[in-house]
Design a protein around this motif. Structure first.
Motif, short mmCIF file in Angstrom:
data_model
loop_
_atom_site.label_atom_id
_atom_site.label_comp_id
_atom_site.label_asym_id
_atom_site.label_seq_id
_atom_site.Cartn_x
_atom_site.Cartn_y
_atom_site.Cartn_z
N HIS A 29 51.26 24.75 36.50
CA HIS A 29 50.41 24.81 37.53
C HIS A 29 48.90 24.74 36.85
N LYS A 30 48.00 23.85 37.29
CA LYS A 30 46.94 23.68 36.63
C LYS A 30 45.66 24.15 37.65
N SER A 31 45.99 24.57 38.62
CA SER A 31 44.91 24.90 39.69
C SER A 31 45.21 26.32 40.29
N VAL A 32 44.10 26.92 40.22
CA VAL A 32 43.97 28.49 40.78
C VAL A 32 42.99 28.79 41.61
N SER A 33 43.43 29.16 42.85
CA SER A 33 42.31 29.80 43.69
C SER A 33 42.40 31.25 44.02
N TRP A 34 41.11 31.72 44.41
CA TRP A 34 41.01 33.07 44.51
C TRP A 34 40.67 33.34 46.19
N TYR A 35 41.12 34.55 46.78
CA TYR A 35 40.90 34.85 47.95
C TYR A 35 40.63 36.40 48.06
N GLY A 58 33.89 29.28 48.33
CA GLY A 58 33.44 29.77 49.75
C GLY A 58 32.21 30.54 49.96
N ASN A 59 32.13 31.07 51.08
CA ASN A 59 30.78 31.71 51.59
C ASN A 59 30.60 32.87 51.05
N PHE A 60 30.54 33.05 49.40
CA PHE A 60 30.25 34.34 49.01
C PHE A 60 29.29 34.26 48.01
N PRO A 61 28.38 35.45 48.05
CA PRO A 61 27.22 35.51 47.25
C PRO A 61 27.28 35.14 45.72
N ASP A 62 26.13 34.94 44.91
CA ASP A 62 26.14 34.47 43.59
C ASP A 62 26.80 35.80 42.58
N ARG A 63 26.87 37.03 43.16
CA ARG A 63 27.61 38.08 42.50
C ARG A 63 29.02 37.79 42.01
N PHE A 64 29.48 36.75 42.75
CA PHE A 64 31.02 36.64 42.76
C PHE A 64 30.92 35.19 41.59
N SER A 65 31.56 35.26 40.68
CA SER A 65 31.95 34.13 39.86
C SER A 65 33.25 34.16 39.15
N ALA A 66 33.62 32.99 38.55
CA ALA A 66 35.06 32.47 38.15
C ALA A 66 35.05 31.79 36.94
N ARG A 67 36.07 31.51 36.23
CA ARG A 67 36.38 30.63 35.32
C ARG A 67 37.71 30.42 35.09
N GLN A 68 37.98 29.39 34.47
CA GLN A 68 39.59 28.90 34.15
C GLN A 68 39.62 28.41 32.81
N PHE A 69 40.49 29.07 32.03
CA PHE A 69 40.58 28.83 30.80
C PHE A 69 41.41 27.83 30.38
N PRO A 70 41.73 27.36 28.94
CA PRO A 70 42.35 26.17 28.54
C PRO A 70 43.86 26.36 29.10
N ASN A 71 44.42 27.47 29.10
CA ASN A 71 45.84 27.87 29.33
C ASN A 71 45.98 27.71 30.77
N TYR A 72 44.87 27.51 31.64
CA TYR A 72 45.03 27.56 33.29
C TYR A 72 44.86 29.06 33.92
N SER A 73 45.06 29.95 33.06
CA SER A 73 44.61 31.21 33.78
C SER A 73 43.18 31.49 34.30
N SER A 74 43.11 32.60 34.83
CA SER A 74 41.53 32.43 35.45
C SER A 74 41.33 34.11 35.66
N GLU A 75 39.84 34.22 35.46
CA GLU A 75 39.20 35.41 35.80
C GLU A 75 38.26 35.22 36.99
N LEU A 76 38.27 36.31 37.88
CA LEU A 76 37.37 36.35 38.87
C LEU A 76 36.29 37.73 38.50
N ASN A 77 35.00 37.26 38.43
CA ASN A 77 34.02 38.50 37.92
C ASN A 77 33.19 38.79 39.36
N VAL A 78 33.11 40.16 39.68
CA VAL A 78 32.12 40.44 40.69
C VAL A 78 30.95 41.39 39.82
N ASN A 79 29.85 41.19 40.16
CA ASN A 79 28.86 41.93 39.47
C ASN A 79 28.12 42.70 40.56
N ALA A 80 27.61 44.06 40.02
CA ALA A 80 26.72 44.70 41.17
C ALA A 80 27.56 45.25 42.29
#
Lengths: 114, 115
Positions: A29-35, A58-80
């Motif tokens: 799988h090459k796509s990841v979604s976060w909820y 989606g309609n979330f503040p900039d405190r939320f960010s994410a990225r996807q790596f070359p192996n298609y895994s993903s991280e969701l980051n939330v600040n403050a």
């Protein structure tokens, strides 16, 4: 085959801190979604990544960010972190980014902000 | 606004009986997919059934079937021969053809099954 995996299972953080949640998609799988799923509500879409690029937000503040790596895994980051960020965070993977491809959900990460 | 409404926060059914969960949605788009997901206490979201909006024939998956009324924007789920393992939270959702993976969910209906 392994399904979608997420880590950690549970997490407790204090207001103002930062958190990183991780997701490994189903092999191939090459796509990841976060909820975000607040207690008693349906999930709310945060991000979709496909081939390492953001394909939807989606309609979330900039405190939320994410990225996807070359192996298609993903991280969701939330600040403050705020108390209102306490929720179950779900990751879903699909073969590709288009709507016709089915999404398979992971077990989620339960985040508690105190 | 793009919304999904599940008007029944809780439903109960006797084992082996039939139950119908209601769902209505609001969108001006014409091309979309509709879904019912099941979320047991384990929290894992599981796809129950899927319907493509352009198909008039109602989708069926074993004991699960839908009644899709596109003009009325209604998408109900019927569970026949209910089993104890059907007890869970059920979410109705849709996704537009041109918006990739973005699913829009309702608030959910909690289904309990009585032995």
């Amino acid at each position: 085959d392994a399904g979608v995996t997420q880590s950690p299972t549970h997490l407790i953080k204090t207001r103002g801190q930062h958190v990183t949640l991780r997701c490994s998609p189903i092999s191939g799988h090459k796509s990841v979604s976060w909820y975000q799923q607040v207690l008693g509500q349906g999930p709310q879409f945060i991000f979709q990544y496909y081939e390492k690029e953001e394909r939807g937000r989606g309609n979330f503040p900039d405190r939320f960010s994410a990225r996807q790596f070359p192996n298609y895994s993903s991280e969701l980051n939330v600040n403050a972190l705020l108390l209102g960020d306490s929720a179950l965070y779900l990751c879903a993977s699909s073969l590709a980014g288009q709507a016709r491809y089915e999404q398979y959900f992971g077990p989620g990460t339960r985040l508690t902000v105190t | 606004a793009q919304t999904v409404t599940q008007s029944q926060p809780e439903m109960s059914v006797q084992e082996a009986e039939t139950v119908t969960l209601s769902c209505t949605y609001d969108t001006s788009e014409s091309d979309y997919y509709l879904f019912w997901y099941k979320q047991p206490p384990s929290r894992q979201m599981i796809l129950v059934i899927r319907q493509e909006a352009y198909k008039q024939q109602n989708a069926t998956e074993n004991r699960f079937s839908v009644n899709f009324q596109k003009a009325a924007k209604s998408f109900s789920l019927k569970i026949s021969d209910s089993q104890l393992g059907d007890a869970a939270m059920y979410f109705c959702a849709y996704r537009f053809y041109n918006q990739g993976g973005k699913l829009i969910f309702g608030q959910g209906t909690e289904l309990s099954v009585k032995p």
